[in-house]
Design an enzyme around this catalytic site. Structure first.
Site, PDB file in Angstrom:
ATOM      1  CE  LYS A 155       4.484  -4.684  17.240  1.00 27.17           C
ATOM      2  NZ  LYS A 155       4.335  -5.689  18.260  1.00 27.17           N
ATOM      3  CG  LEU A 156      -2.725  -0.238  19.788  1.00 27.15           C
ATOM      4  CD1 LEU A 156      -2.908  -0.227  21.521  1.00 27.15           C
ATOM      5  CD2 LEU A 156      -3.886   0.770  19.096  1.00 27.15           C
ATOM      6  CG  ASN A 158      -2.197  -0.776   0.789  1.00 26.20           C
ATOM      7  OD1 ASN A 158      -3.152  -0.453   0.100  1.00 26.20           O
ATOM      8  ND2 ASN A 158      -2.241  -1.749   1.556  1.00 26.20           N
ATOM      9  CG  HIS A 198      -9.914  -3.668   9.033  1.00 27.45           C
ATOM     10  ND1 HIS A 198      -8.895  -4.474   9.861  1.00 27.45           N
ATOM     11  CD2 HIS A 198     -10.812  -4.625   8.690  1.00 27.45           C
ATOM     12  CE1 HIS A 198      -9.266  -5.385  10.082  1.00 27.45           C
ATOM     13  NE2 HIS A 198     -10.563  -5.674   9.578  1.00 27.45           N
ATOM     14  CD  GLU A 211      -5.782  -3.724   1.381  1.00 27.23           C
ATOM     15  OE1 GLU A 211      -4.687  -2.907   1.931  1.00 27.23           O
ATOM     16  OE2 GLU A 211      -6.191  -4.969   1.622  1.00 27.23           O
ATOM     17  CG  ASP A 271      -9.177  -2.285  12.991  1.00 29.78           C
ATOM     18  OD1 ASP A 271      -9.004  -3.544  12.896  1.00 29.78           O
ATOM     19  OD2 ASP A 271      -8.437  -1.709  12.123  1.00 29.78           O
TER      20      ASP A 271
HETATM   21  C1  GRF Z   1      -2.379  -6.659   3.772  1.00 33.12           C
HETATM   22  O1  GRF Z   1      -3.072  -7.715   4.337  1.00 33.12           O
HETATM   23  C2  GRF Z   1      -3.328  -5.512   3.596  1.00 33.12           C
HETATM   24  O2  GRF Z   1      -4.603  -6.060   3.223  1.00 33.12           O
HETATM   25  C3  GRF Z   1      -3.523  -4.915   4.914  1.00 33.12           C
HETATM   26  O3  GRF Z   1      -1.806  -5.082   5.568  1.00 33.12           O
HETATM   27  C4  GRF Z   1      -1.438  -6.195   5.051  1.00 33.12           C
HETATM   28  C5  GRF Z   1      -0.004  -5.827   4.259  1.00 33.12           C
HETATM   29  O4  GRF Z   1      -0.205  -4.719   3.627  1.00 33.12           O
HETATM   30  N1  GRF Z   1      -3.804  -3.595   4.705  1.00 33.12           N
HETATM   31  P1  GRF Z   1       1.194  -3.993   2.827  1.00 33.12           P
HETATM   32  O5  GRF Z   1       1.396  -4.982   1.566  1.00 33.12           O
HETATM   33  O6  GRF Z   1       2.279  -4.011   3.824  1.00 33.12           O
HETATM   34  O7  GRF Z   1       0.641  -2.681   2.403  1.00 33.12           O
END
Ligand code: GRF
Length: 210
Positions: free
Chosen positions: A92-93, A13, A110, A180, A151
């Site tokens: 993590k938080l 992401n 999420h 995403e 969340d």
């Molecule tokens: C993936 O499971 C995604 O769905 C969630 O976090 C995990 C890792 O995402 N948001 P990324 O490839 O590190 O962005």
């Protein structure tokens, strides 16, 4: 706008968001990457692209390695002049002081349709197995603002993908992850452009550019 992106794993992401900043699709730039795992793929990508990385929280076995809660807020605000915080696969938080310092300026993604399948119990790949097991016919990413809990912050955007009863969890995971990578850059761009307004009952509205 200056972005801080928090990652814990591969950072796909983060890469999608960084690509959008490079293609001029977003009035933002990634100023710093924060991770609890400095050796993760997301941090590797940051180093390759000359983006500074910070470690938070400190790894258990080497407490000297990472920033403290207040230090993190200081670094992001004073050192890096961050405007928006983007959690992207961060496990993590984040400290309450950071939530307070960046009110209505922290996003999280999420990989399920909150409020269903939310919370710490569903972190990591577990959420997709639970969705398939439930017989749900749709799933998809939820992008929301972050408050002190996991969340539960106000939802900004969602997208749906089909769930097939024959799906293996990793098939659904891949279908959701693709969405995403489409949706998150659009949300971050809207926040950078000031195209997010708030209903008086605290629900955010994203105005798409035409
Ligand atoms: C993936 O499971 C995604 O769905 C969630 O976090 C995990 C890792 O995402 N948001 P990324 O490839 O590190 O962005």
């Amino acid at each position: 706008k200056r972005l801080a992106v928090f990652v814990s794993g591969g950072g796909s992401n983060f890469r999608a968001i960084h690509a959008a900043t490079q293609q001029g699709a977003m009035a933002g730039e990634v100023a710093v990457v924060v991770s609890n795992a400095p050796a993760c793929g997301g941090c590797e990508y940051a180093r390759q692209h000359g983006i500074p990385t910070l470690t938070y929280p400190a790894p258990k076995d080497s407490p000297g390695e990472g920033l403290g809660d207040e230090e993190l807020v200081q670094q992001l605000t004073l050192e890096y002049g961050v405007d928006i915080v983007v959690l992207a696969g961060y496990l993590k938080l984040i400290p309450p002081g950071l939530v307070r310092a960046f009110k209505r300026r922290i996003l999280n993604i999420h990989p399920a349709l909150l409020p269903a399948f939310g919370g710490k119990g569903y972190y990591g790949g577990k959420v997709h197995r639970a969705v398939v097991a439930s017989g749900a016919r749709f799933s998809g990413p939820t992008i929301h603002f972050v408050d002190e809990e996991y969340d539960t912050g106000p939802i900004l955007a969602q997208a749906v993908v089909p769930v097939y009863p024959t799906d293996r969890p990793e098939q659904l995971a891949a279908r959701v992850l693709k969405e995403e990578h489409r949706l998150y850059p659009l949300c971050v761009a809207a926040l950078c452009d000031g195209r997010v307004t708030w209903r008086e009952d605290g629900i955010p509205i994203m105005w798409t550019a035409h």
